[in-house]
Design an enzyme around this catalytic site. Structure first.
Site, PDB file in Angstrom:
ATOM      1  N   SER A 258      12.524  15.121 -21.285  1.00 21.05           N
ATOM      2  CA  SER A 258      13.719  15.249 -20.818  1.00 21.05           C
ATOM      3  C   SER A 258      14.216  16.799 -20.615  1.00 21.05           C
ATOM      4  O   SER A 258      13.837  17.449 -21.655  1.00 21.05           O
ATOM      5  CB  SER A 258      14.867  14.496 -21.469  1.00 21.05           C
ATOM      6  OG  SER A 258      15.967  14.771 -20.941  1.00 21.05           O
ATOM      7  N   ARG A 297      -1.462  -7.966  24.250  1.00 19.81           N
ATOM      8  CA  ARG A 297      -1.417  -6.676  23.408  1.00 19.81           C
ATOM      9  C   ARG A 297       0.138  -6.548  23.277  1.00 19.81           C
ATOM     10  O   ARG A 297       1.118  -6.205  24.008  1.00 19.81           O
ATOM     11  CB  ARG A 297      -1.777  -5.420  24.114  1.00 19.81           C
ATOM     12  CG  ARG A 297      -1.791  -4.099  23.310  1.00 19.81           C
ATOM     13  CD  ARG A 297      -2.823  -3.185  23.779  1.00 19.81           C
ATOM     14  NE  ARG A 297      -3.935  -3.288  23.262  1.00 19.81           N
ATOM     15  CZ  ARG A 297      -4.871  -3.476  24.386  1.00 19.81           C
ATOM     16  NH1 ARG A 297      -4.748  -3.569  25.705  1.00 19.81           N
ATOM     17  NH2 ARG A 297      -6.195  -4.220  23.980  1.00 19.81           N
TER      18      ARG A 297
END
Length: 366
Positions: A258, A297
């Site tokens: 940290s 398509r």
């Protein structure tokens, strides 16, 4: 994994498609061997950079249009007209994506197998270690600590097998031509597609351009694998809380610290996996939403699949690598496990935990 989906790999696969198409057509007499050799030479010798194609591909709506144009420009006479014969842009895009999916799966399975192997060993080692079982985040009854690990293992193993099977079933050649009829191939379309599939290492198939179930299956299997890894990560993050302390990620210099609290040891591997698990369902949903393709398509649906599938593979790769490293050096504090169990005052009867662990691990090994 980034290299599998990068621009250079995409272009190389597209050129491999065109070369395989020419060879297959020559084999079936659709074009002459001389024309095929010229096309194959153009595919292997024409330098096509990603940067120069990017703007044209964006304008054209597909990579195949500018790529084929460059191949034709490098050829003359009949060879120029024979390039891409009987194929369409989506044939190239779908085949390239399946080649990438196959390569990506091979990479991913390596790390999934690492997780499974490491967890299997840990599960057996702790098959008779009594621990607090927790349901609805509250102390419940005792379980073997190894039973929890065995369930992590089987979840990942089952997800890996599902992915392996879905890729084997659905990583297929796509060759349909303009509207999926294989027109212009002189009736040899099936044979041409079969030759191409063998050369490219894909399964042979009839055209599937308007049926996107295979891609959705691969994508959802990836999301399930990420979720299975996330299950392990969620449990481990809970077990590593200071108030529990039963298991921790391995200590690695520079990892899990940290910037403000020097005493902290954050489960960053779990963080990576859980972040992936949060993102994956939305990506998989995109593939499912795209299933109702328009007629022969679709517009917009299949064009979205490539980036989504690549993102899922990348998330899975990051999560799997992070948690494989965690699993292989996981720190388990037996004193903390025993202390928490004693404080819970729930006894030490773990039922048939050990037998269940052995059965689950044996199932994987079998």
């Amino acid at each position: 994994m980034l290299a599998v989906f990068d621009d250079d790999a995409t272009i190389a696969h597209a050129l491999a498609f065109e070369a395989a198409l020419a060879r297959a057509q020559a084999t079936e007499g659709v074009i002459s061997g001389e024309l095929a050799r010229a096309i194959v030479d153009a595919c292997t010798s024409t330098a096509i950079g990603a940067a120069e194609l990017a703007e044209e591909a964006a304008l054209a709506g597909t990579l195949a249009i500018p790529l084929v144009a460059r191949l034709r420009a490098s050829l003359g006479g009949d060879a120029k007209n024979a390039v891409h014969k009987g194929a369409t842009s989506q044939d190239v895009a779908d085949t390239v994506l399946m080649l990438q999916a196959r390569a990506a799966t091979a990479l991913l399975l390596t790390d999934l197998d690492r997780i499974v192997d490491a967890l299997g060993r840990l599960a057996m080692h702790h098959a008779e270690t009594p621990a607090v079982g927790r349901t609805l985040l509250q102390d419940a009854v005792p379980v073997a600590f190894g039973l929890r690990i065995a369930h992590w293992m089987v979840g990942v193993a089952d997800a890996a097998e599902r992915l392996r099977r879905d890729v084997e079933d659905n990583a297929r050649i796509q060759l349909g031509g303009a509207a999926g009829t294989r027109a212009g191939l002189g009736g040899a379309g099936l044979a041409v597609a079969s030759h191409m599939a063998e050369e490219l290492g894909l399964a042979a198939s009839e055209p599937w351009h308007a049926r996107r179930i295979g891609i959705a299956a691969i994508g959802t299997s990836l999301a399930i694998a990420i979720g299975a890894i996330g299950k392990m990560a969620r449990d481990l993050a809970l077990l590593s809380q200071n108030s529990v302390g039963e298991a921790r990620e391995p200590a690695v210099a520079g990892r899990g610290g940290s910037s403000a609290m020097a005493h902290k040891r954050n489960p960053t591997g779990c963080q990576i996996a859980l972040s992936a698990a949060l993102r994956a369902p939305g990506l998989a949903a995109t593939l499912l939403v795209g299933l109702p393709q328009e007629e022969e398509r679709g517009l917009g649906g299949w064009q979205a699949e490539g980036p989504v599938l690549a993102d899922l593979f990348l998330l899975a790769a990051g999560a799997a690598e992070a948690m494989a490293s965690v699993a292989e050096a996981l720190e388990i504090d037996e004193d903390a496990i025993a202390r928490n169990l004693a404080n819970a005052g729930i006894g030490t009867d773990i039922g048939e935990s050990a037998a269940i662990v052995r059965a689950l691990v044996s199932r994987h090994e079998g």
